[in-house]
Design a protein around this motif. Structure first.
Motif, PDB file in Angstrom:
ATOM      1  N   GLN A 173       0.839  -1.244  -0.006  1.00 52.59           N
ATOM      2  CA  GLN A 173      -0.023   0.018   0.093  1.00 52.59           C
ATOM      3  C   GLN A 173       1.020   1.182   0.145  1.00 52.59           C
ATOM      4  OE1 GLN A 173      -2.543  -2.460  -1.191  1.00 52.59           O
ATOM      5  NE2 GLN A 173      -3.859   0.231   0.273  1.00 52.59           N
ATOM      6  N   LEU A 174       1.492   1.164  -0.897  1.00 45.73           N
ATOM      7  CA  LEU A 174       2.832   2.134  -1.027  1.00 45.73           C
ATOM      8  C   LEU A 174       2.062   3.340  -1.383  1.00 45.73           C
ATOM      9  CD1 LEU A 174       5.978   2.626   0.561  1.00 45.73           C
ATOM     10  CD2 LEU A 174       7.032   2.321  -1.617  1.00 45.73           C
ATOM     11  N   SER A 175       1.856   5.127  -1.568  1.00 46.30           N
ATOM     12  CA  SER A 175       1.710   5.986  -1.621  1.00 46.30           C
ATOM     13  C   SER A 175       2.404   6.753  -1.556  1.00 46.30           C
ATOM     14  CB  SER A 175       0.269   6.058  -1.942  1.00 46.30           C
ATOM     15  OG  SER A 175      -0.464   5.795  -1.907  1.00 46.30           O
ATOM     16  N   ALA A 176       2.655   7.947  -2.277  1.00 52.14           N
ATOM     17  CA  ALA A 176       3.824   8.879  -2.204  1.00 52.14           C
ATOM     18  C   ALA A 176       3.260  10.150  -2.676  1.00 52.14           C
ATOM     19  CB  ALA A 176       4.918   8.910  -2.208  1.00 52.14           C
ATOM     20  N   GLN A 220       0.757  17.657  -2.766  1.00 45.13           N
ATOM     21  CA  GLN A 220      -0.096  17.373  -2.256  1.00 45.13           C
ATOM     22  C   GLN A 220      -0.381  16.299  -3.949  1.00 45.13           C
ATOM     23  OE1 GLN A 220      -2.578  17.896  -0.199  1.00 45.13           O
ATOM     24  NE2 GLN A 220      -0.446  18.600   0.776  1.00 45.13           N
ATOM     25  N   VAL A 221       0.476  16.959  -4.868  1.00 48.90           N
ATOM     26  CA  VAL A 221       0.227  15.804  -6.770  1.00 48.90           C
ATOM     27  C   VAL A 221       0.670  15.412  -6.034  1.00 48.90           C
ATOM     28  CG1 VAL A 221       1.181  15.585  -9.027  1.00 48.90           C
ATOM     29  CG2 VAL A 221       0.744  18.099  -7.809  1.00 48.90           C
ATOM     30  N   GLY A 262       8.482  11.451 -14.336  1.00 51.83           N
ATOM     31  CA  GLY A 262       7.844  11.557 -13.750  1.00 51.83           C
ATOM     32  C   GLY A 262       6.827  10.160 -13.455  1.00 51.83           C
ATOM     33  N   ALA A 263       7.182   9.189 -13.605  1.00 52.05           N
ATOM     34  CA  ALA A 263       6.007   8.304 -13.206  1.00 52.05           C
ATOM     35  C   ALA A 263       6.427   7.750 -12.268  1.00 52.05           C
ATOM     36  CB  ALA A 263       6.647   7.092 -14.029  1.00 52.05           C
ATOM     37  N   GLY A 264       7.332   7.946 -10.972  1.00 48.52           N
ATOM     38  CA  GLY A 264       7.851   7.741 -10.120  1.00 48.52           C
ATOM     39  C   GLY A 264       8.629   7.005  -9.353  1.00 48.52           C
ATOM     40  N   LYS A 265       9.438   6.353 -10.498  1.00 52.75           N
ATOM     41  CA  LYS A 265      10.711   5.599  -9.972  1.00 52.75           C
ATOM     42  C   LYS A 265      11.720   5.782  -9.198  1.00 52.75           C
ATOM     43  CE  LYS A 265      11.727   5.824 -14.080  1.00 52.75           C
ATOM     44  NZ  LYS A 265      11.155   7.468 -15.010  1.00 52.75           N
ATOM     45  N   LEU A 267       6.974  -2.018 -14.245  1.00 54.00           N
ATOM     46  CA  LEU A 267       6.804  -0.824 -15.483  1.00 54.00           C
ATOM     47  C   LEU A 267       5.819  -0.178 -13.996  1.00 54.00           C
ATOM     48  CD1 LEU A 267       6.291  -2.627 -19.070  1.00 54.00           C
ATOM     49  CD2 LEU A 267       8.009  -1.224 -18.660  1.00 54.00           C
ATOM     50  N   LEU A 268       6.166   1.175 -14.446  1.00 57.22           N
ATOM     51  CA  LEU A 268       5.508   2.311 -13.200  1.00 57.22           C
ATOM     52  C   LEU A 268       5.295   3.105 -14.073  1.00 57.22           C
ATOM     53  CD1 LEU A 268       5.197   2.260 -10.025  1.00 57.22           C
ATOM     54  CD2 LEU A 268       7.048   3.473 -10.363  1.00 57.22           C
ATOM     55  N   ASN A 269       3.427   3.688 -13.607  1.00 57.55           N
ATOM     56  CA  ASN A 269       3.413   5.104 -14.096  1.00 57.55           C
ATOM     57  C   ASN A 269       2.197   5.568 -13.251  1.00 57.55           C
ATOM     58  OD1 ASN A 269       3.041   7.497 -15.471  1.00 57.55           O
ATOM     59  ND2 ASN A 269       2.391   6.795 -17.103  1.00 57.55           N
ATOM     60  N   ARG A 270       3.240   5.943 -12.476  1.00 61.01           N
ATOM     61  CA  ARG A 270       2.282   6.456 -10.717  1.00 61.01           C
ATOM     62  C   ARG A 270       1.135   4.827 -10.315  1.00 61.01           C
ATOM     63  NH1 ARG A 270       0.033  12.390 -11.500  1.00 61.01           N
ATOM     64  NH2 ARG A 270       2.243  13.443 -12.170  1.00 61.01           N
ATOM     65  N   LYS A 271       1.335   4.827 -11.033  1.00 63.56           N
ATOM     66  CA  LYS A 271       0.941   3.109 -10.680  1.00 63.56           C
ATOM     67  C   LYS A 271       1.267   1.685 -10.944  1.00 63.56           C
ATOM     68  CE  LYS A 271      -3.895   4.532  -9.979  1.00 63.56           C
ATOM     69  NZ  LYS A 271      -5.759   4.393 -10.451  1.00 63.56           N
ATOM     70  N   LEU A 272       1.701   0.543 -10.265  1.00 59.94           N
ATOM     71  CA  LEU A 272       1.960  -0.142 -11.508  1.00 59.94           C
ATOM     72  C   LEU A 272       1.569  -0.583 -11.698  1.00 59.94           C
ATOM     73  CD1 LEU A 272       4.541  -2.715 -10.496  1.00 59.94           C
ATOM     74  CD2 LEU A 272       2.692  -4.015  -8.826  1.00 59.94           C
ATOM     75  N   ILE A 273       2.323  -0.482 -13.492  1.00 51.47           N
ATOM     76  CA  ILE A 273       1.359  -1.200 -14.771  1.00 51.47           C
ATOM     77  C   ILE A 273       1.922  -2.725 -14.818  1.00 51.47           C
ATOM     78  CG2 ILE A 273       1.587  -1.210 -17.015  1.00 51.47           C
ATOM     79  CD1 ILE A 273       0.688   1.846 -15.497  1.00 51.47           C
ATOM     80  N   ALA A 274       3.143  -3.087 -14.663  1.00 49.83           N
ATOM     81  CA  ALA A 274       3.394  -4.436 -14.625  1.00 49.83           C
ATOM     82  C   ALA A 274       4.727  -4.939 -13.992  1.00 49.83           C
ATOM     83  CB  ALA A 274       3.690  -4.749 -15.884  1.00 49.83           C
ATOM     84  N   PHE A 275       4.757  -6.098 -13.198  1.00 47.09           N
ATOM     85  CA  PHE A 275       5.622  -6.841 -12.933  1.00 47.09           C
ATOM     86  C   PHE A 275       6.474  -8.322 -12.996  1.00 47.09           C
ATOM     87  CE2 PHE A 275       8.341  -9.001  -9.414  1.00 47.09           C
ATOM     88  CZ  PHE A 275       9.156  -7.725  -9.356  1.00 47.09           C
ATOM     89  N   GLY A 276       7.464  -8.731 -13.570  1.00 48.45           N
ATOM     90  CA  GLY A 276       7.512  -9.891 -13.747  1.00 48.45           C
ATOM     91  C   GLY A 276       8.816 -10.735 -14.523  1.00 48.45           C
ATOM     92  N   GLU A 277       9.105 -11.258 -14.783  1.00 47.67           N
ATOM     93  CA  GLU A 277      10.058 -11.522 -15.396  1.00 47.67           C
ATOM     94  C   GLU A 277      10.126 -10.596 -17.009  1.00 47.67           C
ATOM     95  OE1 GLU A 277      10.671 -15.712 -16.189  1.00 47.67           O
ATOM     96  OE2 GLU A 277      10.692 -16.225 -14.389  1.00 47.67           O
TER      97      GLU A 277
END
Length: 241
Positions: free
Chosen positions: A6-9, A13-14, A37-40, A205-215
């Motif tokens: 549940q990690l958010s930042a 305020q953005v 700007g994806a939050g990496k 893969l990230l764009n503020r939200k998690l898009i995908a993770f895996g091999e």
């Protein structure tokens, strides 16, 4: 194992990261990818409690704040003061201090570790130079050598290949592959999509939200990249299918 819950930042305020849930099992070299700007970088800093955030990160079953000795972190070069008056070997030796007492002086055995680490990254002959005398690529290798002497199980690198020469990049990757073979988990914020399949066994893969993770083979796909980057992402032919 790294468990992100549940990690958010937010920045001013953005919303920079939106409710990231993830498990990363080592050994691995995982690339953290996404548009500007994806939050990496924010993800790494939130995990390490460098910035304010919601949620938590668990490392090997314990709150990450209780596992500092297992972690090495290298921030972006742009955030580091190259003019600080310190030699190459002194800079590398800083990686030893989490494991020695406050008043303990470095011993010959400690300096031998520093020498070995510098040799592995091809900078042994630069040991007594000021860090200000190094090129960007050489200094990045010094920071990797500092990770080596720290003997951390988890290594977090923020854009380590930006603005460095190809020789330094190759040496760093070979060093990281060696660390993975020793059982380490390495997370790297990265931007060069053309090298992803050569560098990483897993991608996030990230764009503020998690898009995908895996091999990498199954996650680094055109479909996922278009979700993360939009329809304008350009890859070398056959780089992602």
């Amino acid at each position: 194992m790294i468990e992100i819950e549940q990690l958010s930042a937010r920045y001013h305020q953005v919303l920079a990261l939106d409710t990231i849930n993830l498990r990363i099992q080592g050994p691995t070299i995982t690339g953290i990818l996404g548009p500007n700007g994806a939050g990496k970088s924010t993800l790494l800093k939130a995990m390490l409690h460098i910035i304010d955030h919601d949620g938590k990160t668990i490392l090997d079953g314990k709150d990450i704040r209780k596992q500092r000795g297992k972690i090495a972190y290298v921030e972006q070069k742009a955030a580091i003061d190259f003019t600080f008056p310190i030699t190459v070997k002194e800079c590398v030796s800083l990686g030893l201090y989490p494991k020695i007492t406050f008043f303990e002086r470095l011993k010959a055995s400690h300096w031998k570790k520093v020498e070995t680490a510098l040799d592995l990254v091809g900078l042994k002959e630069y040991a007594d130079r000021q860090i200000s005398e190094l090129s960007g690529g050489q200094f990045q290798r010094v920071l990797i050598a500092r990770c080596l002497v720290q003997e951390a199980d988890y290594i977090f690198l923020d854009e380590p290949f930006v603005g460095i020469d190809s020789i330094s990049e190759e040496i760093i990757m070979k060093t990281l592959q060696r660390l993975k073979a020793e059982g380490k988990a390495i997370l790297i914020v990265h931007h060069d999509l053309d090298k992803v399949k050569y560098y990483f066994d897993h991608v996030l893969l990230l764009n503020r939200k998690l898009i995908a993770f895996g091999e990498t083979e199954t996650t680094f796909t055109k479909k996922n990249l278009q979700v993360a980057y939009g329809n304008h992402v350009i890859l070398m032919e056959d780089e992602a299918k």
